[in-house]
Structures are given as structure tokens and as C-alpha cells.
Design a protein around this motif. Structure first.
Motif, mmCIF file in Angstrom:
data_model
loop_
_atom_site.group_PDB
_atom_site.id
_atom_site.type_symbol
_atom_site.label_atom_id
_atom_site.label_comp_id
_atom_site.label_asym_id
_atom_site.label_seq_id
_atom_site.Cartn_x
_atom_site.Cartn_y
_atom_site.Cartn_z
ATOM 1 N N LEU A 1 -37.510 -65.434 21.751
ATOM 2 C CA LEU A 1 -38.514 -66.515 22.198
ATOM 3 C C LEU A 1 -38.005 -67.802 22.578
ATOM 4 O O LEU A 1 -38.631 -68.210 23.924
ATOM 5 C CB LEU A 1 -39.123 -67.116 20.703
ATOM 6 C CG LEU A 1 -40.026 -66.033 20.134
ATOM 7 C CD1 LEU A 1 -40.819 -66.325 19.083
ATOM 8 C CD2 LEU A 1 -41.054 -65.420 21.141
ATOM 9 N N PRO A 2 -36.787 -68.134 22.764
ATOM 10 C CA PRO A 2 -36.375 -69.294 23.614
ATOM 11 C C PRO A 2 -36.297 -69.024 25.039
ATOM 12 O O PRO A 2 -36.284 -69.702 25.902
ATOM 13 C CB PRO A 2 -34.972 -69.610 23.109
ATOM 14 C CG PRO A 2 -35.282 -69.169 21.437
ATOM 15 C CD PRO A 2 -36.056 -68.032 21.575
ATOM 16 N N LEU A 3 -35.901 -67.757 25.151
ATOM 17 C CA LEU A 3 -35.893 -67.117 26.450
ATOM 18 C C LEU A 3 -37.224 -67.111 27.362
ATOM 19 O O LEU A 3 -37.269 -67.189 28.650
ATOM 20 C CB LEU A 3 -35.211 -65.637 26.345
ATOM 21 C CG LEU A 3 -34.789 -65.146 27.546
ATOM 22 C CD1 LEU A 3 -33.600 -65.744 28.199
ATOM 23 C CD2 LEU A 3 -34.580 -63.611 27.785
ATOM 24 N N VAL A 4 -38.270 -67.061 26.576
ATOM 25 C CA VAL A 4 -39.698 -67.230 27.233
ATOM 26 C C VAL A 4 -39.707 -68.549 27.857
ATOM 27 O O VAL A 4 -40.234 -68.518 29.122
ATOM 28 C CB VAL A 4 -40.710 -66.834 26.147
ATOM 29 C CG1 VAL A 4 -41.991 -66.957 26.721
ATOM 30 C CG2 VAL A 4 -40.470 -65.516 25.508
ATOM 31 N N LEU A 5 -39.240 -69.438 27.267
ATOM 32 C CA LEU A 5 -39.534 -70.864 27.750
ATOM 33 C C LEU A 5 -38.466 -71.132 28.777
ATOM 34 O O LEU A 5 -38.673 -71.636 29.824
ATOM 35 C CB LEU A 5 -39.272 -71.997 26.488
ATOM 36 C CG LEU A 5 -39.525 -73.389 26.940
ATOM 37 C CD1 LEU A 5 -40.631 -73.668 27.263
ATOM 38 C CD2 LEU A 5 -39.130 -74.126 25.933
ATOM 39 N N ALA A 6 -37.211 -70.363 28.706
ATOM 40 C CA ALA A 6 -36.069 -70.770 29.695
ATOM 41 C C ALA A 6 -36.504 -70.203 30.845
ATOM 42 O O ALA A 6 -36.378 -70.652 32.005
ATOM 43 C CB ALA A 6 -34.889 -70.297 29.113
ATOM 44 N N GLU A 7 -37.094 -68.884 30.840
ATOM 45 C CA GLU A 7 -37.380 -68.060 32.292
ATOM 46 C C GLU A 7 -38.592 -68.781 32.802
ATOM 47 O O GLU A 7 -38.450 -68.845 34.004
ATOM 48 C CB GLU A 7 -37.456 -66.592 31.794
ATOM 49 C CG GLU A 7 -36.313 -66.006 31.340
ATOM 50 C CD GLU A 7 -35.904 -64.715 32.041
ATOM 51 O OE1 GLU A 7 -36.555 -64.272 32.504
ATOM 52 O OE2 GLU A 7 -34.867 -64.038 31.622
ATOM 53 N N GLY A 8 -39.490 -69.312 32.011
ATOM 54 C CA GLY A 8 -40.524 -69.997 32.691
ATOM 55 C C GLY A 8 -39.883 -71.292 33.420
ATOM 56 O O GLY A 8 -40.158 -71.579 34.520
ATOM 57 N N VAL A 9 -39.130 -72.120 32.607
ATOM 58 C CA VAL A 9 -38.489 -73.184 33.376
ATOM 59 C C VAL A 9 -37.917 -72.901 34.757
ATOM 60 O O VAL A 9 -37.652 -73.723 35.639
ATOM 61 C CB VAL A 9 -37.551 -74.035 32.222
ATOM 62 C CG1 VAL A 9 -36.764 -75.110 33.037
ATOM 63 C CG2 VAL A 9 -38.595 -74.619 31.204
ATOM 64 N N ILE A 10 -37.000 -71.924 34.445
ATOM 65 C CA ILE A 10 -36.281 -71.370 35.703
ATOM 66 C C ILE A 10 -36.975 -71.177 36.824
ATOM 67 O O ILE A 10 -36.705 -71.630 37.904
ATOM 68 C CB ILE A 10 -35.411 -70.197 35.404
ATOM 69 C CG1 ILE A 10 -34.097 -70.552 34.405
ATOM 70 C CG2 ILE A 10 -34.936 -69.424 36.664
ATOM 71 C CD1 ILE A 10 -33.537 -69.205 33.938
ATOM 72 N N VAL A 11 -38.178 -70.625 36.680
ATOM 73 C CA VAL A 11 -39.182 -70.305 37.966
ATOM 74 C C VAL A 11 -39.754 -71.495 38.394
ATOM 75 O O VAL A 11 -39.921 -71.544 39.601
ATOM 76 C CB VAL A 11 -40.258 -68.997 37.293
ATOM 77 C CG1 VAL A 11 -41.320 -68.760 38.699
ATOM 78 C CG2 VAL A 11 -39.653 -67.896 36.907
ATOM 79 N N VAL A 12 -40.122 -72.449 37.381
ATOM 80 C CA VAL A 12 -40.916 -73.577 37.874
ATOM 81 C C VAL A 12 -39.700 -74.589 38.820
ATOM 82 O O VAL A 12 -40.211 -74.939 39.761
ATOM 83 C CB VAL A 12 -41.143 -74.454 36.384
ATOM 84 C CG1 VAL A 12 -41.670 -75.872 37.209
ATOM 85 C CG2 VAL A 12 -42.127 -73.919 36.002
ATOM 86 N N VAL A 13 -38.609 -74.678 38.225
ATOM 87 C CA VAL A 13 -37.463 -75.377 38.879
ATOM 88 C C VAL A 13 -37.219 -74.848 40.271
ATOM 89 O O VAL A 13 -37.191 -75.407 41.328
ATOM 90 C CB VAL A 13 -36.245 -75.351 37.915
ATOM 91 C CG1 VAL A 13 -34.984 -76.105 38.697
ATOM 92 C CG2 VAL A 13 -36.583 -76.232 36.695
ATOM 93 N N LEU A 14 -37.036 -73.326 40.332
ATOM 94 C CA LEU A 14 -36.380 -72.741 41.757
ATOM 95 C C LEU A 14 -37.805 -73.018 42.663
ATOM 96 O O LEU A 14 -37.542 -73.310 43.699
ATOM 97 C CB LEU A 14 -36.453 -71.205 41.327
ATOM 98 C CG LEU A 14 -36.041 -70.500 42.413
ATOM 99 C CD1 LEU A 14 -34.411 -70.893 42.974
ATOM 100 C CD2 LEU A 14 -36.164 -69.234 42.349
#
Lengths: 154, 207
Positions: B179-192
Motif C-alpha cells: 500500500l505505501p507503494l501506491v502513494l509512492a508511485e503516484g508521487v513519483i509520477v506527479v514529481v516527474l
């Protein structure tokens, strides 16, 4: 000592001296040494596969489960194959992850063939990533070069 | 989150190959219809490497550890190109790292390609209007969908000899750890995408 008492003494001695047998209220325990296989299941990060399910298949019928159990907290599992020669297969799985190992039982010592895995050290991994990156960079430059040439000629 | 060899019934593995072949055919047909398919090749090549290398990184999430998937990122950045790029990356991961099996390549392709395409659809539908929100949902939602497909396949292919209750409990722990990966990957796409919008807007997909 009479003949009868000698016979009784001999019987008592025979019972007491019977090797590796413990008797108690008709329950029997026999001890013998045997050859066991110990497998160690772990994830690529080195974490043990604790309490993972183990399924064993014998050489004569690889489709039928011969035995099963759970690994311990260190990811270890011991089993004693019977006298069948050939390739025993052991599957360890947990939450859709796992691996299959094979144990060759022959006239020589058993050979454990571990499941196929990738490189375990970071140097090997870094080299592989660098090689793939190099290939991708080459592809990218080739595609960009082709595009530029096509633009220039048109 | 790769299905290894030997744990999945043969019929399921073959169905996975059939599904991936269909998806690849569809993706290639859509790529052909793009105005400049060759122009996307450099981006696809480089992101294939990123996807391949990401699986070598494990993030500790006690009591276990998880790998980056980047399936949402692939979908947002590559669109239909994500399908061949992910399949090539999965093949390299299986052969070079031992992540996932060759017999399960089709199933693993479906687990990651379908969420990538959903991420692409979310970005294409809402990226222009709400870029940050669309990126977050595309990145995180793709991970959630991948987890759901993975769990479905594991439950579908569970052998009768297995203790189903224990396997379901282990699967639940596995899914919670991701579940933490769900948030982490969402944030990665936003930042990139934010960085790309700022420094090189032309590289922002469908922007």
C-alpha cells in the motif's frame, strides 16, 4: 542356580540389552540414523521465507503431492525422502511467490539443484543494468539519428 | 511482484501468453496509427531501461520489502508504447535477474501492461485539466490495479494441495505491504511530470 532361573535371567538380559528400543506401556520408539534433505528458502533480499508452504513431489509421480509442510522461521524445511531414486521436486511458495528446487537422489550423495535465480551481488546487477542502459541509449540515438536524416532529406 | 516459473498451472500460463499477445497486437496497431511512431522510440527505449532497473531496487516495508513497479509512469509517459516496453523489460528481468519466469511472462505482462494502459487513459482524459491529480491517480491507481490482477491470478491458480487459508493470509500481508507503494508511485509520477513541465514542456506526454 537352577536351569529355570538361568532361563529367566537370560530372557531379562535379552530384553534389557535390545539396542535402541525403549518400552513403556506398549508404546515403542525406535531410533535410527537416516539421510534427510534440508532446504533453505529465502527471498532475493536475503529475508527467510518464514512459514511458507512446502509441497514435495516424488520422482515416480511428479503430478501427485508426496508430502507437504511449512518452513520454520528461518525458512528451513527438512524432509526425508524414501528410497526412490530420481529427481524429487520441492516447491516452496508464499503469497504467489516462491521457487521450485530439485533433489537428485542416486547411488551417490543427494544433489540439491537450487532454483534458478539472478545474480546475488550488486556488482553483477550494476553491470547488467549498465549494459541494458547502453543498449537503450544506442536504440534511442539510432532512432533519433534516423529521424533527423529523414527530416533533412524531405 | 512477478509470478515465478513452476507455481502457476500450465493452462493459466498459456492463457496469459494469449492475453499478452492480443494486447501486444492491439498496442502495435494503435502505435502504427500514431502520426510519428518512430519519434516515440527514443523515449520508449530509455524508459524500458528505467523500468528494468527499477525492479533491482527493493524498498524495505517491515516486515517485508517491495519493488518499484513504475507501471503507471510507463503508461503516462509512453501510452500504447508501454505494452512492448514493459514486455521487453519483463523479459530482461526474468533472464538477467531471475525476477519472474519465462513461462509466466504472459501473465506478468498482463499484470503490468493493463494497469499501464489504465494509467494512460486517466492521464489522457484528465491530464490537461488536472495534471497533478491525474498523475497521482494514474501512478497510484496503476499499482492498485496491478495488485488486484496479481492477487486474482494467484487465487485462480492455487493448487488444491495448498492450504488455501494460509495462502490467502500471506497474500493479504503481501498486499498490505504494497500500500505505501501506491502513494509512492503516484508521487513519483506527479514529481516527474512537474519537473518536465518546468524544464522541458515538449517532453510532457500528450501535453
Amino acid at each position: 542356580m537352577t536351569r529355570c532361573s538361568r532361563l529367566v535371567a537370560a530372557c531379562v538380559l535379552a530384553v534389557l540389552c535390545a539396542p535402541h528400543v525403549a518400552l513403556s506401556h506398549a508404546a515403542l520408539i525406535e531410533a535410527e540414523t537416516t539421510q534427510a534433505i534440508r532446504l533453505h528458502a529465502f527471498y532475493e533480499t536475503g529475508e527467510p521465507m518464514a512459514q511458507a508452504q512446502v509441497i514435495i513431489f516424488a520422482p515416480d509421480n511428479p503430478a501427485l503431492v508426496w508430502g507437504q509442510g511449512l518452513t520454520d522461521l528461518q525458512g528451513r524445511f527438512d524432509f526425508i525422502p524414501d528410497a526412490q531414486m530420481g529427481r524429487w521436486s520441492v516447491q516452496v511458495r508464499q503469497a504467489g511467490h516462491g521457487a521450485m528446487a530439485h533433489v537428485e537422489m542416486g547411488t551417490m550423495d543427494p544433489v540439491v539443484i537450487t532454483s534458478a535465480g539472478g545474480p546475488q551481488n550488486w556488482t553483477q546487477r550494476a553491470i547488467m543494468i549498465a549494459l541494458v542502459a547502453w543498449g537503450a541509449l544506442g536504440t534511442a540515438l539510432w532512432a533519433a539519428g534516423n529521424r533527423n536524416r529523414a527530416d533533412a532529406s524531405s | 511482484m512477478h509470478l515465478p516459473d513452476g507455481l502457476v498451472p500450465l493452462e493459466l500460463a498459456l492463457a496469459g501468453y494469449a492475453g499478452s499477445a492480443l494486447l501486444t497486437g492491439l498496442a502495435l496497431a494503435r502505435i502504427k496509427r500514431l502520426p510519428d511512431p518512430r519519434g516515440e522510440l527514443p523515449r520508449a527505449a530509455m524508459l524500458t531501461t528505467v523500468f528494468f532497473a527499477a525492479s533491482a531496487l527493493s524498498i524495505p516495508v517491515p516486515p517485508t520489502s517491495v519493488h518499484l513497479m513504475l507501471t503507471g509512469l510507463m503508461g503516462v509517459m509512453l501510452g500504447w508504447f508501454a505494452v512492448p516496453a514493459i514486455l521487453v523489460g519483463l523479459f530482461l528481468q526474468a533472464v538477467l535477474f531471475g525476477h519472474g519466469g519465462l513461462t509466466t511472462l504472459g501473465l506478468n505482462g498482463l499484470i503490468l501492461c493493463l494497469p499501464a494502459l489504465v494509467g494512460f487513459a486517466i492521464w489522457r482524459g484528465a491530464g490537461a485539466r488536472w495534471p497533478d491529480l491525474a498523475a497521482l491517480i494514474a501512478g497510484g491507481g496503476a499499482v492498485l490495479l496491478a495488485l488486484a490482477i496479481f492477487a486474482g491470478i494467484v487465487l485462480l491458480g492455487m493448487p488444491a494441495a495448498l492450504d488455501a487459508g494460509a495462502e490467502r493470509a500471506a497474500l493479504a500481508v503481501f498486499l498490505l505491504a504494497h500500500l505505501p507503494l501506491v502513494l509512492a508511485e503516484g508521487v513519483i509520477v506527479v514529481v516527474l511530470l512537474r519537473v518536465l513541465r518546468r524544464i522541458e514542456p515538449a517532453l510532457v506526454p500528450h501535453g
